[in-house]
Scaffold this motif. Structure first.
Motif, PDB file in Angstrom:
ATOM      1  N   ALA A 254       0.858  -1.150   0.068  1.00  0.00           N
ATOM      2  CA  ALA A 254      -0.002   0.035  -0.009  1.00  0.00           C
ATOM      3  C   ALA A 254       0.980   1.521   0.035  1.00  0.00           C
ATOM      4  CB  ALA A 254      -1.047  -0.135   1.012  1.00  0.00           C
ATOM      5  N   LEU A 255       2.193   1.067   0.656  1.00  0.00           N
ATOM      6  CA  LEU A 255       3.011   2.395   0.601  1.00  0.00           C
ATOM      7  C   LEU A 255       3.428   2.733  -0.693  1.00  0.00           C
ATOM      8  CD1 LEU A 255       5.068   1.324   3.696  1.00  0.00           C
ATOM      9  CD2 LEU A 255       3.748   3.150   3.650  1.00  0.00           C
ATOM     10  N   GLU A 256       3.525   1.716  -1.405  1.00  0.00           N
ATOM     11  CA  GLU A 256       3.938   1.938  -3.031  1.00  0.00           C
ATOM     12  C   GLU A 256       2.932   2.497  -3.765  1.00  0.00           C
ATOM     13  OE1 GLU A 256       7.088  -0.508  -4.920  1.00  0.00           O
ATOM     14  OE2 GLU A 256       7.471  -1.329  -3.145  1.00  0.00           O
ATOM     15  N   VAL A 257       1.667   1.947  -3.485  1.00  0.00           N
ATOM     16  CA  VAL A 257       0.586   2.474  -4.200  1.00  0.00           C
ATOM     17  C   VAL A 257       0.325   4.029  -4.003  1.00  0.00           C
ATOM     18  CG1 VAL A 257      -2.018   2.411  -4.628  1.00  0.00           C
ATOM     19  CG2 VAL A 257      -0.589   0.239  -4.650  1.00  0.00           C
ATOM     20  N   ARG A 258       0.241   4.284  -2.596  1.00  0.00           N
ATOM     21  CA  ARG A 258       0.280   5.975  -2.295  1.00  0.00           C
ATOM     22  C   ARG A 258       1.361   6.671  -3.218  1.00  0.00           C
ATOM     23  NH1 ARG A 258       1.703   6.644   3.640  1.00  0.00           N
ATOM     24  NH2 ARG A 258       3.832   7.354   2.409  1.00  0.00           N
ATOM     25  N   GLU A 259       2.493   6.225  -3.263  1.00  0.00           N
ATOM     26  CA  GLU A 259       3.383   6.908  -3.859  1.00  0.00           C
ATOM     27  C   GLU A 259       3.227   7.160  -5.569  1.00  0.00           C
ATOM     28  OE1 GLU A 259       7.794   6.883  -2.375  1.00  0.00           O
ATOM     29  OE2 GLU A 259       8.083   5.792  -4.191  1.00  0.00           O
ATOM     30  N   SER A 260       2.733   5.826  -5.946  1.00  0.00           N
ATOM     31  CA  SER A 260       2.335   5.821  -7.368  1.00  0.00           C
ATOM     32  C   SER A 260       1.406   6.749  -7.609  1.00  0.00           C
ATOM     33  CB  SER A 260       1.841   4.395  -7.885  1.00  0.00           C
ATOM     34  OG  SER A 260       3.035   3.499  -7.504  1.00  0.00           O
TER      35      SER A 260
END
Length: 431
Positions: A254-260
């Protein structure tokens, strides 16, 4: 039915450094898929290939035989050209998420068949499954319909594509033959060619957090894959990109989705934006729809790429507005003095994220949507004493200790004013 070849003869041919004939290759892949060639025999052949290598002709035929073991997808009914990207995997590598909608915004269809994470590298499907409602499994019909309508799809590859590869991949994993370049290249390219894309851009990672640690080794793999694509009639380009430091400021689902989403909103970390744009420019050129870098960057800031993202997520049952899951426990790693971060090892961060629950040791293991590592200070950035350098996220706080062990020695702090040189994100291009 009598078999035209004997597995022992095929093994001996490669053991003694001779070339396998086309007929031998076709037979051994087919017979292995049918169960006629035993696991221990294929293990011996894989080891002989690892030790003695293969010629371009042998690798090309081996790849074609793997493709022939299953179905091929056909995108000829689409009104737009197709382009795909494959990354060899890294830490914080969320590039597929903003890249697919960005390229689709320029009228190129992006059929991105992706996988799950294993070990310290995260899987694209695991990341997207942290979006409430989003589903990875699509039928071929649904996939084609979505490509026609939205222009981009990120989904799980069906079991019908290169089934020989699935069987051989599992075998290589337990026989220490994963590193054989001919087998890595044919594994990746058999699936990508069977997928039916017209153009393919390869992102071959180099550095501590990558499968390939050395530039020469990565260049050999990239060259082999470009040759395989070219031989199969797919316009193929490879970029060698840096994976000594994690990409962006997050590693975890989820951390990477937020950054994307930040990148698709015109923000996000420079390295993620720069690599996304570089790959998009290559994909658009290879698909015959060239666009300049400035226009590609504008599509991230003016909402064109974000519009495609929202439609792509919704088409697969996801809610693009739903809050992403967060982990229930956090632990901060703080600077013990004022200084400049001089080093942040991608592998150490990847292992820490994995141990926190963001990754899996076996393919059937579950992953935590909210687990991972957030990076507050990257190499070259200054921190004050007591300021957080990293935040660890997990639902299971007993995991913190082992994650901290992984990070021990994986980052360092220099005196204030220390100059830190960084490798460029794109190290080389092969075509």
């Amino acid at each position: 039915m009598s078999e035209p070849f004997d597995a022992v003869d095929v093994i001996r041919t490669k053991r003694d450094r001779h070339h396998l004939s086309d007929a031998q290759i076709d037979w051994v892949i087919d017979a292995y898929t049918r169960g006629v060639v035993a696991e221990e025999q294929m293990s011996a052949l894989a080891m002989a290939i690892l030790l003695n290598g293969m010629s371009r002709g042998e690798i090309s035929r081996w790849t074609q035989a793997m493709i022939a073991s299953g179905e091929r997808m056909d995108f000829s009914s689409l009104t737009r050209p197709t382009a795909d990207k494959h990354s060899t995997g890294g830490v914080g590598d969320k590039i597929t998420l903003p890249l697919a909608p960005l390229v689709a915004a320029f009228g190129v269809a992006v059929p991105q068949l992706s996988g799950r994470g294993l070990g310290h590298t995260g899987g694209t499907l695991d990341k997207l499954e942290s979006i409430p409602g989003w589903r990875a499994a699509l039928s071929n019909e649904d996939m084609l319909a979505q490509l026609d309508d939205v222009g981009a799809v990120i989904c799980a590859a069906g079991a019908g594509l290169a089934p020989a590869d699935k069987k051989l991949y599992a075998l290589r994993d337990v026989t220490s033959t994963v590193e054989a370049v001919p087998l890595i290249a044919s594994s990746i390219m058999s699936k990508k060619i069977a997928e039916g894309t017209g153009a393919l851009v390869l992102d071959v990672k180099v550095g501590s957090g990558a499968f390939m640690k050395e530039l020469a080794q990565a260049r050999e793999l990239a060259r082999t894959m470009v040759e395989l694509g070219t031989d199969a009639g797919v316009r193929t380009v490879a970029l060698l990109t840096d994976m000594s430091v994690p990409l962006g400021r997050t590693a975890g689902n989820a951390l990477e989705v937020r950054e994307s989403v930040e990148v698709l909103d015109g923000g996000g970390p420079d390295d993620v934006v720069d690599l996304t744009v570089a790959l998009a420019v290559e994909m658009l050129a290879a698909a015959g729809r060239p666009a300049d870098e400035d226009d590609v960057r504008r599509a991230l800031s003016d909402g064109r790429a974000m519009d495609v993202w929202r439609r792509m997520i919704a088409a697969q049952g996801g809610d693009p507005d739903a809050p992403l899951r967060t982990a229930t426990h956090q632990h901060q790693v703080v600077a013990d003095r004022d200084g400049v971060v001089t080093e942040l090892d991608a592998y150490a961060v990847g292992v820490a994220a994995w141990r926190l629950g963001a990754g899996r040791s076996r393919k059937e293991d579950p992953v935590q949507a909210g687990a991972g590592v957030e990076i507050h200070a990257r190499p070259g950035e200054q921190v004050a004493a007591g300021q957080p350098v990293l935040t660890l996220h997990t639902d299971t706080p007993e995991r913190f200790e082992r994650a901290l062990d992984a990070l021990d020695g994986g980052w360092s702090l220099g005196a204030v004013g220390t100059a830190v040189s960084r490798r460029p994100i794109v190290l080389d291009r092969l075509h």
